[in-house]
Enzyme design. Structure first.
Site, PDB file in Angstrom:
ATOM      1  N   LYS A  58      26.152  46.749  56.918  1.00  0.00           N
ATOM      2  CA  LYS A  58      27.373  46.917  56.131  1.00  0.00           C
ATOM      3  C   LYS A  58      28.541  47.268  57.030  1.00  0.00           C
ATOM      4  O   LYS A  58      29.646  46.734  56.879  1.00  0.00           O
ATOM      5  CB  LYS A  58      27.181  48.006  55.072  1.00  0.00           C
ATOM      6  CG  LYS A  58      26.298  47.604  53.908  1.00  0.00           C
ATOM      7  CD  LYS A  58      26.023  48.785  52.987  1.00  0.00           C
ATOM      8  CE  LYS A  58      25.122  48.383  51.840  1.00  0.00           C
ATOM      9  NZ  LYS A  58      24.706  49.520  51.003  1.00  0.00           N
ATOM     10  N   GLN A 102      24.202  55.418  49.751  1.00  0.00           N
ATOM     11  CA  GLN A 102      23.006  54.591  49.882  1.00  0.00           C
ATOM     12  C   GLN A 102      21.824  55.231  49.147  1.00  0.00           C
ATOM     13  O   GLN A 102      21.513  56.401  49.337  1.00  0.00           O
ATOM     14  CB  GLN A 102      22.659  54.407  51.367  1.00  0.00           C
ATOM     15  CG  GLN A 102      21.497  53.476  51.625  1.00  0.00           C
ATOM     16  CD  GLN A 102      21.801  52.040  51.244  1.00  0.00           C
ATOM     17  OE1 GLN A 102      22.894  51.546  51.465  1.00  0.00           O
ATOM     18  NE2 GLN A 102      20.825  51.365  50.656  1.00  0.00           N
ATOM     19  N   ASP A 125      29.867  50.160  44.158  1.00  0.00           N
ATOM     20  CA  ASP A 125      28.538  49.745  43.713  1.00  0.00           C
ATOM     21  C   ASP A 125      28.519  49.429  42.223  1.00  0.00           C
ATOM     22  O   ASP A 125      27.600  48.772  41.736  1.00  0.00           O
ATOM     23  CB  ASP A 125      27.518  50.853  44.002  1.00  0.00           C
ATOM     24  CG  ASP A 125      26.596  50.523  45.159  1.00  0.00           C
ATOM     25  OD1 ASP A 125      26.493  49.339  45.527  1.00  0.00           O
ATOM     26  OD2 ASP A 125      25.970  51.451  45.696  1.00  0.00           O
TER      27      ASP A 125
END
Length: 300
Positions: A58, A102, A125
């Site tokens: 990422k 995460q 997200d």
């Protein structure tokens, strides 16, 4: 590209590369016109090897797109209140337009509480309860990356999705449910199926669009697929086969590809779209924060 004697293979890797290029182009325009650089903050708690690789990728792709990358790595024993305090600082930081924590988190942390501490406008997200509610009621929201990537691939392959029968196998909050909402938003007729669905194979055979997100290796076989259907395989399962470890999807690719009109492979299908859509979401969040027009074709 076509599978051997079968349907077309949907090149998610190639499509994702195009999405990242469009993001980078738009980022360049924002810098030139406004002097603003979209920023993505990624928080990793603990040392899960798969998560570390994912976070590293990422960061690389964020910087390649011309964005600012802020990486925060915390020990596994970090108190939850310390993580919440970090999120509070990122919420208040104008240089940070997107925040991603995460998953999975260590066992002593409440993932729902952590996710819902993120500013919904920075929740790239799309997991915050506010974004879930906005998506479910057809309002502007931050859209979860993997379902967004699937929708982009479907629109590119099929054009207008209106009126098509879609079956989503899997009811997770991360993929199955938001995928169904996105397909409803594009006027599909949508059924969410799962492990307790009666005659699951028969139901799958009714689908013009079949999305597999159930987490079971090769569960969906070729005789479950309607001839000519478009099959999107979200599954990423690591299995042992012939003494080697390999990645396979939730769909038995070899048999399904003989029947489907088009199908995503694993790897190289949906997977690359997830990070590409994360970058797109960060760009969208930046534009919304400043009241600028959103980039076309990079959100739902």
């Amino acid at each position: 590209m076509a599978a051997r004697n079968g349907g077309a293979i949907i090149d998610g890797k190639g499509f994702a590369s195009g999405v990242r290029a469009r993001v980078a182009e738009h980022v360049g325009r924002l810098k030139a016109a406004h002097g603003v650089v979209p920023g993505l903050a990624v928080v990793l708690v603990g040392e899960d090897p798969a998560s570390e690789v994912y976070v590293r990728n990422k960061g690389i792709q964020t910087r390649e797109a011309g964005m600012a990358s802020f990486e925060h790595k915390l020990p596994a024993e970090t108190p939850q209140e310390d993580l919440l305090a970090l999120i509070g600082r990122l919420n208040a930081d104008p240089a940070v337009h997107g925040i991603l924590v995460q998953l999975p988190l260590p066992g002593h942390m409440d993932a729902e509480r952590v996710i819902n501490a993120i500013d919904p406008a920075k929740d790239v997200d799309g997991f915050h309860i506010s974004n879930v509610g906005l998506l479910g009621t057809g309002q502007k929201s931050m859209v979860p990356c993997t379902p967004l990537g699937c929708l982009m691939l479907l629109r590119d392959r099929l054009g207008d999705l209106s009126g098509l029968n879609a079956v989503v196998v899997g009811r997770s909050n991360i993929v199955g449910k938001p995928m169904a909402q996105l397909l409803l938003g594009d006027s599909c007729t949508v059924t969410i199926a799962h492990s307790r669905t009666k005659d699951l194979a028969g139901l799958c055979r009714t689908a013009d669009i079949l999305v597999a997100a159930v987490g079971r290796p090769r569960m969906i076989r070729g005789d479950w697929v309607k001839p000519g259907a478009t099959v999107i395989d979200v599954g990423i399962n690591r299995i042992e086969e012939d003494g080697r470890t390999r990645l396979v999807g939730d769909v038995d690719f070899d048999s399904a590809a003989q029947v489907a009109g088009a199908i995503t492979p694993v790897p190289g299908g949906v997977g690359p779209m997830t990070i590409a859509c994360l970058l797109a979401n960060t760009l969208t969040a930046c534009c919304r924060a400043h009241g600028w027009p959103e980039p076309e074709g990079l959100t739902a």
